[in-house]
Design a protein around this motif. Structure first.
Motif, short mmCIF file in Angstrom:
data_model
loop_
_atom_site.label_atom_id
_atom_site.label_comp_id
_atom_site.label_asym_id
_atom_site.label_seq_id
_atom_site.Cartn_x
_atom_site.Cartn_y
_atom_site.Cartn_z
N ALA A 131 6.51 -2.71 2.35
CA ALA A 131 5.78 -3.94 2.04
C ALA A 131 4.59 -4.15 2.97
O ALA A 131 3.49 -4.50 2.52
CB ALA A 131 6.72 -5.14 2.10
N ALA A 132 4.80 -3.95 4.26
CA ALA A 132 3.71 -4.19 5.23
C ALA A 132 2.52 -3.30 4.96
O ALA A 132 1.36 -3.76 5.00
CB ALA A 132 4.23 -3.99 6.66
N GLU A 133 2.77 -2.04 4.65
CA GLU A 133 1.69 -1.10 4.39
C GLU A 133 0.92 -1.50 3.12
O GLU A 133 -0.32 -1.46 3.10
CB GLU A 133 2.24 0.31 4.25
N PHE A 134 1.64 -1.89 2.10
CA PHE A 134 0.99 -2.30 0.86
C PHE A 134 0.14 -3.55 1.06
O PHE A 134 -1.02 -3.61 0.62
CB PHE A 134 2.01 -2.54 -0.25
N LEU A 135 0.71 -4.55 1.71
CA LEU A 135 -0.02 -5.81 1.90
C LEU A 135 -1.23 -5.62 2.80
O LEU A 135 -2.29 -6.23 2.57
CB LEU A 135 0.92 -6.87 2.47
N ALA A 136 -1.09 -4.78 3.83
CA ALA A 136 -2.25 -4.50 4.70
C ALA A 136 -3.35 -3.79 3.92
O ALA A 136 -4.54 -4.07 4.11
CB ALA A 136 -1.80 -3.65 5.88
N HIS A 137 -2.95 -2.89 3.02
CA HIS A 137 -3.94 -2.19 2.21
C HIS A 137 -4.65 -3.16 1.28
O HIS A 137 -5.89 -3.09 1.12
CB HIS A 137 -3.27 -1.09 1.39
N ALA A 138 -3.91 -4.08 0.68
CA ALA A 138 -4.53 -5.07 -0.20
C ALA A 138 -5.56 -5.90 0.56
O ALA A 138 -6.68 -6.11 0.09
CB ALA A 138 -3.45 -5.98 -0.80
N LYS A 139 -5.19 -6.34 1.75
CA LYS A 139 -6.12 -7.12 2.57
C LYS A 139 -7.36 -6.30 2.91
O LYS A 139 -8.49 -6.82 2.86
CB LYS A 139 -5.42 -7.58 3.84
N SER A 140 -7.17 -5.02 3.23
CA SER A 140 -8.31 -4.17 3.60
C SER A 140 -9.27 -3.96 2.44
O SER A 140 -10.45 -3.68 2.66
CB SER A 140 -7.80 -2.81 4.11
N ARG A 141 -8.77 -4.10 1.21
CA ARG A 141 -9.62 -3.93 0.03
C ARG A 141 -10.19 -5.26 -0.45
O ARG A 141 -10.77 -5.32 -1.53
CB ARG A 141 -8.83 -3.27 -1.11
N GLY A 142 -10.00 -6.32 0.32
CA GLY A 142 -10.54 -7.61 -0.07
C GLY A 142 -9.75 -8.32 -1.14
O GLY A 142 -10.28 -9.20 -1.85
N VAL A 143 -8.48 -7.98 -1.28
CA VAL A 143 -7.61 -8.58 -2.29
C VAL A 143 -6.76 -9.68 -1.65
O VAL A 143 -6.11 -9.44 -0.62
CB VAL A 143 -6.70 -7.51 -2.92
N THR A 144 -6.77 -10.86 -2.23
CA THR A 144 -5.96 -11.96 -1.72
C THR A 144 -4.51 -11.80 -2.17
O THR A 144 -4.25 -11.55 -3.35
CB THR A 144 -6.50 -13.31 -2.21
N VAL A 145 -3.59 -11.94 -1.24
CA VAL A 145 -2.16 -11.85 -1.55
C VAL A 145 -1.60 -13.26 -1.69
O VAL A 145 -1.76 -14.10 -0.78
CB VAL A 145 -1.39 -11.11 -0.44
N PHE A 146 -0.95 -13.54 -2.81
CA PHE A 146 -0.24 -14.80 -3.00
C PHE A 146 1.26 -14.55 -2.99
O PHE A 146 1.75 -13.63 -3.67
CB PHE A 146 -0.66 -15.46 -4.32
#
Length: 272
Positions: A131-146
């Motif tokens: 989970a941490a790796e996926f969420l960090a990747h989303a943030k790095s691509r400018g994607v907001t996580v809800f």
């Protein structure tokens, strides 16, 4: 997601079937042992969770390259000008609550709201593998996580502290944590709120209700949803296994009854 009826071990059936079962033999807490041990200890569980989030990361990159891609039923307007977002559930999707299950087992119960809120106030849940790796990747691509979770509003402080402790993306005000209000467990309105403001690219959860409102639907309707959205699984929707609890239990045996009666109904529901 929040817990419903517990996963019951078949080994308790003999004790529960008796007209006057001995309480020490029909210990509800024991019904969680096998599933909790699996989530905590099985390399197989770690493998499938890691595999799921690795696939989600690849799918996210593909979705970002496709302006027409949407990943939620509520997302009916594929507007490429909207900022991208992903939706994840919290419990058993990015937060591992087997520490709470340990406490329930020790007390000989399956769930207690006061015990649960004591747990969430501590912010002690650990990370689901991958989970941490996926969420960090989303943030790095400018994607907001809800984080769309059925924890209650009075659990906000502990939940935010837990997410931040694990290094998960949370904005300063915690506005991307969407909890339930007035005990309404239907997540559709919260998904719609996100869809009105963002382009939802994909979602992850541990229960079918993290993707569509089928909380009290019969198993036929739930299975039909899986079939109807066959092309979305592994591309837009990503499921983390949760053998401990979930809405699948209600679909299989309904609600109500004592733990021993629930065991009997589960035995009857098995395919023969």
């Amino acid at each position: 997601m929040r817990r419903l009826t517990p996963l019951l071990l078949l080994a308790l059936f003999a004790a529960c079937k008796s007209a006057t079962p001995a309480p020490v033999l029909c210990n509800p807490g024991h019904t969680l042992v096998n599933a909790t041990l699996y989530v905590q200890s099985a390399a197989e569980y770690r493998a499938v969770a890691t595999q799921t989030y690795a696939a989600a990361q690849r799918a996210l990159d593909e979705a970002l390259a496709d302006p027409a891609r949407v990943g939620a039923i509520e997302e009916t307007n594929a507007d490429p000008s909207q900022p991208p977002a992903v939706i994840v559930d919290a419990d058993e999707t990015v937060l591992d609550n087997t520490g709470f299950e340990e406490r329930a087992i020790a007390k000989g119960i399956t769930y207690d709201e006061a015990l649960w809120k004591e747990w969430t106030s501590e912010g002690a849940a650990t990370a689901i593998p991958g989970a941490a790796e996926f969420l960090a990747h989303a943030k790095s691509r400018g994607v907001t996580v809800f984080y769309v979770t059925n924890r209650d509003e009075d659990e906000r402080a502990g939940t935010l502290a837990n997410l931040r402790k694990l290094g998960y993306p949370i904005d300063a005000a915690g506005a991307n944590l969407l909890l339930r209000e007035n005990k309404n467990s239907d997540k559709s309105p919260r998904r719609q709120w996100v869809a009105d403001r963002y382009r939802i690219l994909l979602m992850a959860g541990d229960d079918l209700n993290d993707f569509a409102n089928v909380r009290r639907a019969p198993w036929e309707k739930r299975n039909q949803l899986v079939t109807d959205r066959k092309a979305w699984w592994g591309t837009r929707w990503f499921m983390i296994p949760n053998p401990m609890y979930g809405s699948w239990e209600h679909a299989a045996i309904g609600s109500g009854g004592t733990p021993c009666e629930q065991v009997e109904r589960k035995i009857q529901a098995l395919r023969r």
